[in-house]
Design a protein around this motif. Structure first.
Motif, PDB file in Angstrom:
ATOM      1  N   MET A   1       0.847  -1.167   0.000  1.00  0.00           N
ATOM      2  CA  MET A   1       0.000   0.000   0.000  1.00  0.00           C
ATOM      3  C   MET A   1       0.899   1.239   0.000  1.00  0.00           C
ATOM      4  N   LYS A   2       0.924   1.954  -1.115  1.00  0.00           N
ATOM      5  CA  LYS A   2       1.780   3.140  -1.236  1.00  0.00           C
ATOM      6  C   LYS A   2       1.259   4.282  -0.372  1.00  0.00           C
ATOM      7  N   PRO A   3       2.148   4.928   0.373  1.00  0.00           N
ATOM      8  CA  PRO A   3       1.720   6.138   1.073  1.00  0.00           C
ATOM      9  C   PRO A   3       1.442   7.255   0.070  1.00  0.00           C
ATOM     10  N   LEU A   4       0.644   8.218   0.489  1.00  0.00           N
ATOM     11  CA  LEU A   4       0.304   9.362  -0.349  1.00  0.00           C
ATOM     12  C   LEU A   4       0.995  10.612   0.181  1.00  0.00           C
ATOM     13  N   LEU A   5       1.414  11.468  -0.728  1.00  0.00           N
ATOM     14  CA  LEU A   5       1.941  12.788  -0.393  1.00  0.00           C
ATOM     15  C   LEU A   5       0.956  13.792  -0.972  1.00  0.00           C
ATOM     16  N   LEU A   6       0.185  14.433  -0.118  1.00  0.00           N
ATOM     17  CA  LEU A   6      -0.876  15.341  -0.534  1.00  0.00           C
ATOM     18  C   LEU A   6      -0.354  16.769  -0.571  1.00  0.00           C
ATOM     19  N   LEU A   7      -0.627  17.465  -1.691  1.00  0.00           N
ATOM     20  CA  LEU A   7      -0.068  18.792  -1.913  1.00  0.00           C
ATOM     21  C   LEU A   7      -1.137  19.857  -2.091  1.00  0.00           C
ATOM     22  N   ASP A   8      -1.027  20.903  -1.323  1.00  0.00           N
ATOM     23  CA  ASP A   8      -1.812  22.113  -1.544  1.00  0.00           C
ATOM     24  C   ASP A   8      -0.972  23.021  -2.441  1.00  0.00           C
ATOM     25  N   VAL A   9      -1.603  24.000  -3.076  1.00  0.00           N
ATOM     26  CA  VAL A   9      -0.866  24.936  -3.930  1.00  0.00           C
ATOM     27  C   VAL A   9      -0.646  26.257  -3.197  1.00  0.00           C
ATOM     28  N   ASP A  10      -1.710  27.023  -2.988  1.00  0.00           N
ATOM     29  CA  ASP A  10      -1.561  28.360  -2.413  1.00  0.00           C
ATOM     30  C   ASP A  10      -1.133  28.279  -0.951  1.00  0.00           C
ATOM     31  N   GLY A  11      -0.041  28.956  -0.642  1.00  0.00           N
ATOM     32  CA  GLY A  11       0.517  28.929   0.703  1.00  0.00           C
ATOM     33  C   GLY A  11       1.546  27.831   0.896  1.00  0.00           C
ATOM     34  N   VAL A  12       1.589  26.850  -0.002  1.00  0.00           N
ATOM     35  CA  VAL A  12       2.567  25.765   0.091  1.00  0.00           C
ATOM     36  C   VAL A  12       3.553  25.881  -1.072  1.00  0.00           C
ATOM     37  N   LEU A  13       3.080  25.698  -2.280  1.00  0.00           N
ATOM     38  CA  LEU A  13       3.949  25.833  -3.448  1.00  0.00           C
ATOM     39  C   LEU A  13       3.960  27.266  -3.976  1.00  0.00           C
ATOM     40  N   ASN A  14       2.920  28.003  -3.707  1.00  0.00           N
ATOM     41  CA  ASN A  14       2.777  29.404  -4.092  1.00  0.00           C
ATOM     42  C   ASN A  14       2.654  30.217  -2.798  1.00  0.00           C
ATOM     43  N   PRO A  15       3.790  30.687  -2.249  1.00  0.00           N
ATOM     44  CA  PRO A  15       3.733  31.391  -0.965  1.00  0.00           C
ATOM     45  C   PRO A  15       2.907  32.677  -1.052  1.00  0.00           C
ATOM     46  N   THR A  16       2.314  33.035   0.066  1.00  0.00           N
ATOM     47  CA  THR A  16       1.489  34.241   0.108  1.00  0.00           C
ATOM     48  C   THR A  16       2.324  35.485   0.405  1.00  0.00           C
ATOM     49  N   GLY A  17       3.517  35.299   0.959  1.00  0.00           N
ATOM     50  CA  GLY A  17       4.403  36.422   1.265  1.00  0.00           C
ATOM     51  C   GLY A  17       5.280  36.775   0.070  1.00  0.00           C
ATOM     52  N   ARG A  18       6.209  37.632   0.319  1.00  0.00           N
ATOM     53  CA  ARG A  18       7.145  38.049  -0.733  1.00  0.00           C
ATOM     54  C   ARG A  18       8.058  36.875  -1.076  1.00  0.00           C
ATOM     55  N   PRO A  19       8.025  36.421  -2.335  1.00  0.00           N
ATOM     56  CA  PRO A  19       8.842  35.258  -2.706  1.00  0.00           C
ATOM     57  C   PRO A  19      10.329  35.600  -2.766  1.00  0.00           C
ATOM     58  N   THR A  20      11.142  34.609  -2.493  1.00  0.00           N
ATOM     59  CA  THR A  20      12.593  34.767  -2.595  1.00  0.00           C
ATOM     60  C   THR A  20      12.995  34.715  -4.069  1.00  0.00           C
ATOM     61  N   PRO A  21      14.221  35.092  -4.399  1.00  0.00           N
ATOM     62  CA  PRO A  21      14.642  35.140  -5.800  1.00  0.00           C
ATOM     63  C   PRO A  21      14.585  33.796  -6.543  1.00  0.00           C
ATOM     64  N   ASP A  22      14.518  32.676  -5.829  1.00  0.00           N
ATOM     65  CA  ASP A  22      14.464  31.386  -6.521  1.00  0.00           C
ATOM     66  C   ASP A  22      13.053  31.035  -6.988  1.00  0.00           C
ATOM     67  N   PHE A  23      12.094  31.930  -6.775  1.00  0.00           N
ATOM     68  CA  PHE A  23      10.736  31.753  -7.281  1.00  0.00           C
ATOM     69  C   PHE A  23      10.574  32.556  -8.570  1.00  0.00           C
ATOM     70  N   ARG A  24       9.798  32.013  -9.465  1.00  0.00           N
ATOM     71  CA  ARG A  24       9.496  32.689 -10.725  1.00  0.00           C
ATOM     72  C   ARG A  24       8.010  33.031 -10.742  1.00  0.00           C
ATOM     73  N   ARG A  25       7.693  34.196 -11.248  1.00  0.00           N
ATOM     74  CA  ARG A  25       6.302  34.643 -11.315  1.00  0.00           C
ATOM     75  C   ARG A  25       5.666  34.181 -12.629  1.00  0.00           C
ATOM     76  N   TYR A  26       4.445  33.666 -12.506  1.00  0.00           N
ATOM     77  CA  TYR A  26       3.661  33.240 -13.662  1.00  0.00           C
ATOM     78  C   TYR A  26       2.281  33.872 -13.570  1.00  0.00           C
ATOM     79  N   ARG A  27       1.715  34.138 -14.716  1.00  0.00           N
ATOM     80  CA  ARG A  27       0.323  34.583 -14.780  1.00  0.00           C
ATOM     81  C   ARG A  27      -0.467  33.468 -15.458  1.00  0.00           C
TER      82      ARG A  27
END
Length: 174
Positions: A1-27
């Protein structure tokens, strides 16, 4: 039985604060609404490494639902992932003060072990999941939305999967 890794986007992969330079902005445009997201491609690499090391399956647990496969996954180098249907936000149905996504997650995972990365999981969500009959082992990882996912969060998940015997594709016994 494989474990699951559950991912949220906003606040996890897309931070709500000011992103560091290693983040890229997309529209992106979802259902006629334009969004700006900040994504770090390194997240995709690290998540794939964790999933491979743990013998786990990555799954979207986000209100982006299938749009995460269209807009987020390709920009992080992730394949198309399974999606937990979130439906409408029905907060009025809360039993323990849990957020609406928690019930959807519980229905989806069944007795499979899981790690859930989200910026809105709290003690109330854990209480709801612990009271739910038939759920497997789980770990909720609260990711502060300002900064988003960090190496520390991934390390905590890896350590938990290893300590519970869920990594390296080993089967898990209740």
């Amino acid at each position: 039985m494989k474990p699951l890794l559950l991912l949220d986007v906003d606040g996890v992969l897309n931070p709500t604060g000011r992103p560091t330079p290693d983040f890229r902005r997309y529209r992106c445009t979802v259902d006629g609404t334009a969004y700006t997201v900040h994504l770090n491609q390194r997240h995709g690499v690290r998540l794939l490494e964790l999933a491979l090391a743990a013998g786990a399956e990555l799954v979207w647990a986000t209100t982006w639902e299938h749009h995460a496969n269209d807009w987020i996954a390709p920009r992080l180098g992730l394949p198309s992932l399974p999606v937990i249907a979130m439906g409408p936000d029905d907060r009025a149905v809360s039993r323990h003060g849990e957020m609406f996504k928690t019930r959807r997650v519980a229905d989806y995972v069944g007795d499979r072990p899981f790690v859930w990365f989200d910026d809105q999981v709290y003690q109330e969500d854990e209480n709801y999941l612990r009271a739910r009959q038939g759920l497997g082992e789980f770990l909720l990882i609260h990711v502060p939305g300002e900064a988003g996912l960090t190496s520390r969060h991934l390390d905590v998940a890896r350590e938990w999967l290893t300590l519970t015997g869920l990594s390296q594709g080993r089967s898990w016994e209740k």
